[in-house]
Write an enzyme that holds these catalytic residues in place. Sequence first.
Site, PDB file in Angstrom:
ATOM      1  N   PRO A   1       0.651  -1.337  -0.003  1.00 19.59           N
ATOM      2  CA  PRO A   1       0.020   0.047   0.004  1.00 19.59           C
ATOM      3  C   PRO A   1       0.823   1.298  -0.066  1.00 19.59           C
ATOM      4  CG  PRO A   1      -0.368  -1.302   1.802  1.00 19.59           C
ATOM      5  CD  PRO A   1       0.940  -1.886   1.431  1.00 19.59           C
ATOM      6  N   GLU A   2       0.307   2.350  -0.846  1.00 21.68           N
ATOM      7  CA  GLU A   2       1.105   3.472  -0.890  1.00 21.68           C
ATOM      8  C   GLU A   2       0.123   4.534  -0.294  1.00 21.68           C
ATOM      9  OE1 GLU A   2       2.841   4.215  -4.600  1.00 21.68           O
ATOM     10  OE2 GLU A   2       2.910   2.205  -5.150  1.00 21.68           O
TER      11      GLU A   2
ATOM     12  N   ARG B   1       3.461 -11.224   4.395  1.00 23.92           N
ATOM     13  CA  ARG B   1       4.514 -11.279   4.457  1.00 23.92           C
ATOM     14  C   ARG B   1       5.241 -10.566   5.710  1.00 23.92           C
ATOM     15  NH1 ARG B   1       6.237  -9.058  -1.291  1.00 23.92           N
ATOM     16  NH2 ARG B   1       8.250  -9.659  -0.662  1.00 23.92           N
TER      17      ARG B   1
END
Length: 276
Positions: A2-3, A113
């Site tokens: 996500p940015e 992750r």
Amino acid sequence: MPELPEVETVVRDLRPLLTGRRLVAVRRASDLALRRPWDVAWAERVAGRTVTGVRRRGKWIILDLDDHCALVAHLGMTGQLTVVPAARELAGHTHLVFDLAPGDEQLRFRDSRRFGSVTWHEGPEALEALFRDAGLGPEPFELAPAVWRASLAGTDRAIKAVLLDQTVVAGVGNIYADEALYRARLHPARRARDLGRAEAERLRKAVAGVLQEAIDKRGSTIRNYVGGNGAAGDYQEEFRVYGRTGEACPRCGRPVERVRLAGRSTHYCPRCQPAG
DNA sequence: ATAGGCGCCTGCTGGC
DNA sequence: TGCCAGCAGGCGCCTA
């Protein structure tokens, strides 16, 4: 993953779902370590606190609590922070669960992750210290032209690398760096210090423009990303170059090219974004 | 002091 | 069909 637009969407979704509600209890749902360590002590401090606000700084999500402490989440590449019915089965890779009251819901943090984190900060000073230590730069919508030009002039790096540098401008990641450079018609490998005044200004505006359009579409979902309400984003439909290697540039029709730059996949149109 | 590379993790895809 | 390399919205530490 996500940015800024994805994080902003999570924040906008969570704000009405969390503000005014109590975090009745907190518990770990896995034994696996996140990037920043879980501290048992903060679970006791957080239990019973009411969320007074939800906001964003760069790619960081901040939950303000009624004792002036704060929880801070970073989603890394695959993080999800969602409010779901308490009865719903725990999805895989769920690491933290907060019971909410009133209502029979939970705030859950998932991250396959585990590049993400959730941390607790005792007071506004501690929160500021976190961002100061990270050297977090200005928000892209508040980036002063002169400050931006100075950042470009002060480095030998490629412009793509500068866009990814959170100390220069907070919140831009790999997707929106490529999309902004395309919009500004600048080759990603151009040396930052070589950009002219007009080019620098074009890029500054392109960054803000692309980010705003992506926010309006609830961000981009390629694989994992969902907002705070569990819904995916739509901006991936608007990509001009990112992930479109070999496909026609929407402006000139030339195939989009992909190179490795700043350690990241970088997509651009060789005609619309000339190297010289 | 800066800039680049690597490691951290898991999961998915594409090529053989 | 199966395997394996390569790749992924990020960051932080190490080294030259």
